[in-house]
Motif scaffolding. Structure first.
Motif, PDB file in Angstrom:
ATOM      1  N   GLU A   1       0.814  -1.227   0.000  1.00  0.00           N
ATOM      2  CA  GLU A   1       0.000   0.000   0.000  1.00  0.00           C
ATOM      3  C   GLU A   1       0.837   1.262   0.000  1.00  0.00           C
ATOM      4  OE1 GLU A   1      -2.389  -0.445   3.433  1.00  0.00           O
ATOM      5  OE2 GLU A   1      -3.488  -2.102   2.527  1.00  0.00           O
ATOM      6  N   ARG A   2       2.007   1.163   0.626  1.00  0.00           N
ATOM      7  CA  ARG A   2       2.811   2.373   0.761  1.00  0.00           C
ATOM      8  C   ARG A   2       3.955   2.451  -0.237  1.00  0.00           C
ATOM      9  NH1 ARG A   2       5.844   3.593   4.742  1.00  0.00           N
ATOM     10  NH2 ARG A   2       6.167   1.464   5.436  1.00  0.00           N
ATOM     11  N   MET A   3       4.547   1.285  -0.501  1.00  0.00           N
ATOM     12  CA  MET A   3       5.818   1.305  -1.240  1.00  0.00           C
ATOM     13  C   MET A   3       5.681   1.083  -2.746  1.00  0.00           C
ATOM     14  SD  MET A   3       9.000  -0.182   0.759  1.00  0.00           S
ATOM     15  CE  MET A   3       8.261  -1.605   1.506  1.00  0.00           C
ATOM     16  N   VAL A   4       6.283   1.988  -3.479  1.00  0.00           N
ATOM     17  CA  VAL A   4       6.275   1.894  -4.943  1.00  0.00           C
ATOM     18  C   VAL A   4       7.711   1.909  -5.427  1.00  0.00           C
ATOM     19  CG1 VAL A   4       5.533   3.024  -7.062  1.00  0.00           C
ATOM     20  CG2 VAL A   4       4.133   3.207  -5.018  1.00  0.00           C
ATOM     21  N   LEU A   5       8.031   0.983  -6.317  1.00  0.00           N
ATOM     22  CA  LEU A   5       9.372   1.003  -6.913  1.00  0.00           C
ATOM     23  C   LEU A   5       9.303   1.703  -8.257  1.00  0.00           C
ATOM     24  CD1 LEU A   5      10.853  -2.603  -6.500  1.00  0.00           C
ATOM     25  CD2 LEU A   5      11.088  -0.649  -4.978  1.00  0.00           C
ATOM     26  N   TYR A   6      10.206   2.620  -8.474  1.00  0.00           N
ATOM     27  CA  TYR A   6      10.365   3.232  -9.794  1.00  0.00           C
ATOM     28  C   TYR A   6      11.599   2.607 -10.422  1.00  0.00           C
ATOM     29  CZ  TYR A   6       6.870   6.507  -8.286  1.00  0.00           C
ATOM     30  OH  TYR A   6       5.690   7.048  -7.849  1.00  0.00           O
ATOM     31  N   LEU A   7      11.407   2.020 -11.574  1.00  0.00           N
ATOM     32  CA  LEU A   7      12.491   1.257 -12.204  1.00  0.00           C
ATOM     33  C   LEU A   7      13.116   2.032 -13.344  1.00  0.00           C
ATOM     34  CD1 LEU A   7      10.505  -2.058 -12.653  1.00  0.00           C
ATOM     35  CD2 LEU A   7      12.016  -1.451 -10.760  1.00  0.00           C
ATOM     36  N   PHE A   8      14.408   2.108 -13.333  1.00  0.00           N
ATOM     37  CA  PHE A   8      15.131   2.752 -14.432  1.00  0.00           C
ATOM     38  C   PHE A   8      16.088   1.730 -15.038  1.00  0.00           C
ATOM     39  CE2 PHE A   8      14.110   7.263 -14.083  1.00  0.00           C
ATOM     40  CZ  PHE A   8      13.472   7.298 -12.857  1.00  0.00           C
ATOM     41  N   GLY A   9      15.929   1.458 -16.307  1.00  0.00           N
ATOM     42  CA  GLY A   9      16.865   0.580 -17.002  1.00  0.00           C
ATOM     43  C   GLY A   9      17.928   1.429 -17.663  1.00  0.00           C
ATOM     44  N   ALA A  10      19.179   1.100 -17.429  1.00  0.00           N
ATOM     45  CA  ALA A  10      20.284   1.908 -17.976  1.00  0.00           C
ATOM     46  C   ALA A  10      20.556   1.512 -19.428  1.00  0.00           C
ATOM     47  CB  ALA A  10      21.537   1.688 -17.129  1.00  0.00           C
ATOM     48  N   PRO A  11      21.136   2.432 -20.199  1.00  0.00           N
ATOM     49  CA  PRO A  11      21.567   2.058 -21.558  1.00  0.00           C
ATOM     50  C   PRO A  11      22.834   1.209 -21.476  1.00  0.00           C
ATOM     51  CG  PRO A  11      22.190   4.334 -21.101  1.00  0.00           C
ATOM     52  CD  PRO A  11      21.481   3.834 -19.873  1.00  0.00           C
ATOM     53  N   GLY A  12      22.966   0.226 -22.359  1.00  0.00           N
ATOM     54  CA  GLY A  12      24.101  -0.697 -22.253  1.00  0.00           C
ATOM     55  C   GLY A  12      25.273  -0.362 -23.160  1.00  0.00           C
ATOM     56  N   GLN A  13      25.008   0.371 -24.242  1.00  0.00           N
ATOM     57  CA  GLN A  13      26.105   0.647 -25.176  1.00  0.00           C
ATOM     58  C   GLN A  13      27.082   1.633 -24.548  1.00  0.00           C
ATOM     59  OE1 GLN A  13      24.307   1.845 -28.952  1.00  0.00           O
ATOM     60  NE2 GLN A  13      24.786  -0.184 -29.726  1.00  0.00           N
ATOM     61  N   GLU A  14      28.354   1.364 -24.773  1.00  0.00           N
ATOM     62  CA  GLU A  14      29.407   2.117 -24.086  1.00  0.00           C
ATOM     63  C   GLU A  14      29.302   3.625 -24.307  1.00  0.00           C
ATOM     64  OE1 GLU A  14      33.108   0.139 -24.602  1.00  0.00           O
ATOM     65  OE2 GLU A  14      34.229   1.814 -23.749  1.00  0.00           O
ATOM     66  N   ARG A  15      28.873   4.014 -25.522  1.00  0.00           N
ATOM     67  CA  ARG A  15      28.863   5.460 -25.779  1.00  0.00           C
ATOM     68  C   ARG A  15      27.777   6.196 -25.009  1.00  0.00           C
ATOM     69  NH1 ARG A  15      27.385   2.816 -30.087  1.00  0.00           N
ATOM     70  NH2 ARG A  15      25.470   3.265 -31.224  1.00  0.00           N
ATOM     71  N   PHE A  16      26.866   5.454 -24.337  1.00  0.00           N
ATOM     72  CA  PHE A  16      25.846   6.117 -23.524  1.00  0.00           C
ATOM     73  C   PHE A  16      26.137   5.991 -22.041  1.00  0.00           C
ATOM     74  CE2 PHE A  16      23.437   4.660 -27.366  1.00  0.00           C
ATOM     75  CZ  PHE A  16      23.403   5.909 -27.965  1.00  0.00           C
ATOM     76  N   TRP A  17      27.289   5.452 -21.681  1.00  0.00           N
ATOM     77  CA  TRP A  17      27.595   5.232 -20.262  1.00  0.00           C
ATOM     78  C   TRP A  17      27.693   6.531 -19.464  1.00  0.00           C
ATOM     79  CZ3 TRP A  17      31.860   0.836 -20.295  1.00  0.00           C
ATOM     80  CH2 TRP A  17      31.236  -0.368 -20.607  1.00  0.00           C
ATOM     81  N   PHE A  18      27.978   7.645 -20.173  1.00  0.00           N
ATOM     82  CA  PHE A  18      28.081   8.914 -19.446  1.00  0.00           C
ATOM     83  C   PHE A  18      26.769   9.249 -18.727  1.00  0.00           C
ATOM     84  CE2 PHE A  18      25.526  11.713 -22.091  1.00  0.00           C
ATOM     85  CZ  PHE A  18      25.444  11.011 -23.283  1.00  0.00           C
ATOM     86  N   LEU A  19      25.668   8.608 -19.151  1.00  0.00           N
ATOM     87  CA  LEU A  19      24.376   8.882 -18.513  1.00  0.00           C
ATOM     88  C   LEU A  19      24.227   8.177 -17.173  1.00  0.00           C
ATOM     89  CD1 LEU A  19      22.115   8.395 -21.662  1.00  0.00           C
ATOM     90  CD2 LEU A  19      22.377  10.527 -20.384  1.00  0.00           C
ATOM     91  N   TRP A  20      25.055   7.165 -16.936  1.00  0.00           N
ATOM     92  CA  TRP A  20      24.856   6.312 -15.769  1.00  0.00           C
ATOM     93  C   TRP A  20      24.963   7.062 -14.445  1.00  0.00           C
ATOM     94  CZ3 TRP A  20      26.457   0.559 -15.613  1.00  0.00           C
ATOM     95  CH2 TRP A  20      25.986  -0.083 -16.767  1.00  0.00           C
ATOM     96  N   ASP A  21      25.957   7.918 -14.320  1.00  0.00           N
ATOM     97  CA  ASP A  21      26.168   8.562 -13.031  1.00  0.00           C
ATOM     98  C   ASP A  21      24.956   9.405 -12.642  1.00  0.00           C
ATOM     99  OD1 ASP A  21      28.636   7.456 -12.184  1.00  0.00           O
ATOM    100  OD2 ASP A  21      29.611   8.590 -13.765  1.00  0.00           O
ATOM    101  N   ARG A  22      24.328  10.036 -13.642  1.00  0.00           N
ATOM    102  CA  ARG A  22      23.099  10.791 -13.374  1.00  0.00           C
ATOM    103  C   ARG A  22      21.970   9.851 -12.953  1.00  0.00           C
ATOM    104  NH1 ARG A  22      22.344  15.980 -15.589  1.00  0.00           N
ATOM    105  NH2 ARG A  22      24.077  17.154 -14.783  1.00  0.00           N
ATOM    106  N   LEU A  23      21.890   8.713 -13.648  1.00  0.00           N
ATOM    107  CA  LEU A  23      20.825   7.754 -13.347  1.00  0.00           C
ATOM    108  C   LEU A  23      20.934   7.235 -11.916  1.00  0.00           C
ATOM    109  CD1 LEU A  23      20.174   5.115 -16.162  1.00  0.00           C
ATOM    110  CD2 LEU A  23      18.588   6.745 -15.185  1.00  0.00           C
TER     111      LEU A  23
END
Ligand SMILES: Nc1nc2c(ncn2[C@@H]2O[C@H](COP(=O)(O)OP(=O)(O)OP(=O)(O)O)[C@@H](O)[C@H]2O)c(=O)[nH]1
Ligand SMILES: [Mg+2]
Length: 206
Positions: free
Chosen positions: A86-108
């Motif tokens: 009733e109280r807990m909700v998970l928000y799921l974020f899937g990260a991009p896997g290709q190396e050229r998008f890894w710069f986004l990970w730290d923000r995620l």
């Protein structure tokens, strides 16, 4: 960039009014290991995905030999939601896997309580980057082995190969199956709970 949604028709899952605790979870792992598949299979809302057709930019960089039918890749992130109680909700974020998008990970990772690291044991080295970043951020995680082929090693052998401490939970999963993906999230929630209980006990004893 266009965003693509899945074919789910059970999308009318309004957030319950009693929901008060939103927990941010990320699904990380190497290229094509099944991160988008996991968010899609488990989300109770139609997930947002930022899939783009794979281009020449990945040739020679991304090893697509294990995911031959794969034609798209995540260029930003996947987003889904699952209500735990009733109280807990998970928000799921899937990260991009290709190396050229890894710069986004730290923000995620910002504000993330925990992570599921998906691994394919045919390509264990692809998990190094995820494990490295999680350790760097001090983010708790579990490891879920997504079985593309019949497993040839025990989970303890995988633990050894990945040099994981004994307290990191490990499970087998099939990211395409909702129950299996849910079990991975429950394992992570349990792990987070046990870590916070241990912290509370330490504070009491201090
Ligand atoms: N056989 C099998 N195939 C799977 C499994 N999980 C995912 N796949 C397939 O593997 C491919 C890659 O899955 P994705 O979910 O796109 O992987 P990803 O990790 O999001 O990929 P990137 O975002 O490009 O890094 C897709 O074709 C899936 O259908 C699994 O457990 N078994
Ligand atoms: Mg993806």
């Amino acid at each position: 960039m266009h965003s693509r949604t899945s074919d789910r028709d059970d999308v009318r899952a309004p957030l319950q009014a009693s929901a008060s605790d939103g927990l941010k979870i990320v699904i990380v792992g190497g290229f094509g290991v099944g991160k988008t598949t996991m968010v899609r299979s488990v989300s109770e809302i139609r997930p947002l995905s930022t899939e783009e057709t794979m281009t020449q930019a990945g040739v020679g960089i991304d090893d697509a030999s294990f995911v031959q039918h794969k034609t798209t890749t995540t260029v930003a992130f996947d987003f889904g939601r699952i209500t735990l109680d009733e109280r807990m909700v998970l928000y799921l974020f899937g990260a991009p896997g290709q190396e050229r998008f890894w710069f986004l990970w730290d923000r995620l990772f910002s504000g993330t309580l925990g992570a599921v690291v998906l691994v394919d044991t045919n390509r264990l080295a692809d998990s190094w980057y995820a494990l490295d970043r999680l350790e760097h951020h001090g983010t708790p995680f579990i490891v879920a082995r997504n079985n593309f082929t019949e497993p040839r090693h025990t989970l303890e052998e995988v633990r050894e190969a990945l040099d994981l401490p004994p307290d990191v939970p490990m499970i087998d999963c099939d990211a395409r199956k909702r129950d299996s993906s849910k079990a991975a999230l429950v394992a992570l929630a349990r792990h987070l709970y046990s870590l916070s209980s241990a912290d509370a006990a330490r504070e009491t004893l201090a």
